[in-house]
Enzyme design. Structure first.
Site, PDB file in Angstrom:
ATOM      1  CD  GLU A   1      -2.588   1.189   2.699  1.00  0.00           C
ATOM      2  OE1 GLU A   1      -3.633   1.828   2.740  1.00  0.00           O
ATOM      3  OE2 GLU A   1      -2.139   0.522   3.656  1.00  0.00           O
TER       4      GLU A   1
ATOM      5  CE  LYS B   1      -7.430   1.536   3.515  1.00  0.00           C
ATOM      6  NZ  LYS B   1      -6.244   2.052   4.251  1.00  0.00           N
TER       7      LYS B   1
ATOM      8  CB  CYS C   1      -4.432  -1.596   4.372  1.00  0.00           C
ATOM      9  SG  CYS C   1      -3.446  -1.622   5.891  1.00  0.00           S
TER      10      CYS C   1
END
Length: 254
Positions: free
Chosen positions: A39, A107, A141
């Site tokens: 990331e 995300k 994540c």
């Protein structure tokens, strides 16, 4: 398909340095079909992106992903802190060097605890990428903590999850458990790429891994070591496992 994890020690706010480090690790696994970076691999996890995030149109990091994927005839996956259309995005790119296609996932679950939600715009759509017969679900994540978001479904069919992360050592136990849980419950491979090293906020232990559909570690990076490791995914073994043990047929429908 040969997949290589690039467990990077990210230099804060220094795309040129991190590109060079990524190139050195990729050179150790020169014939991979897919390389996976962490990331925000080019800058570190920039919760406050002002002055650090790159403009998408002029991003040297994204341009490097495109050129390298094209030159190597491979695919490269990893997220960047990006400024686009007046917003900041934690954008997970999948660059197919064989076709020149650039796919991305913004995300969805922003890390509120660290203030990511104060600066970044959340994505609202899943992204599944087709490459060499595989269907990959892109995650980033914190998304790993929310199983409903990644749940295999008739409208969300895939063979593998690519989860890129800056997951700190203080929550390393959760990283170990959640990567395996997402693989097991969806009967899918999980490619989990984490970083190592330090930034102003956290220490990162890494322990990136490729997990099998039954939760077995197929290959993993050593803790605290910047390195690349590879494994050949076999879609036939995945299909055999799903047909033999039909867990997905009994899943809850949301």
């Amino acid at each position: 398909m040969k997949v290589t994890i690039i467990q990077l020690n990210i230099e804060w706010g220094s795309p040129a340095v991190n590109i060079k480090r990524a190139e050195q690790l990729m050179a150790k696994e020169p014939d991979s079909d897919l390389y996976v970076l962490p990331e925000m691999w080019s800058t570190g996890f920039a919760t406050e992106p002002t002055g650090i995030a790159e403009d998408e149109a002029t991003s040297i990091s994204l341009e490097w992903m495109k050129k390298t994927a094209s030159d190597r005839h491979c695919a490269i996956s990893g997220s960047l802190a990006i400024h686009v259309d007046g917003t900041y995005r934690n954008r997970h790119y999948f660059v197919n060097g064989q076709t020149g296609t650039v796919s991305y996932y913004d995300k969805h679950h922003l890390f509120r605890y660290g203030g990511e939600d104060q600066f970044y715009q959340s994505g609202e759509k899943h992204t599944i990428v087709e490459y060499k017969g595989f269907r990959f679900l892109l995650l980033t994540c914190y998304d790993l903590r929310f199983p409903v978001w990644s749940r295999y479904a008739d409208s969300l069919k895939y063979h593998a999850i690519i989860a890129v992360a800056n997951w700190p050592e203080s929550r390393q136990n959760a990283w170990q458990i959640l990567t395996r849980a997402r693989a097991i419950e969806n009967q899918a491979f999980l490619i989990g790429c984490n970083r190592v090293g330090d930034d102003e906020y956290s220490y990162y232990k890494g322990q990136s891994a490729i997990i099998s559909p039954i939760g077995k570690t197929l290959v993993n990076c050593r803790p605290d070591i910047e390195e690349s490791v590879s494994f050949k995914l076999d879609i036939e073994s995945l299909n055999h496992q799903r047909k033999k043990f039909r867990v997905l047929e009994d899943r809850d429908i949301y």
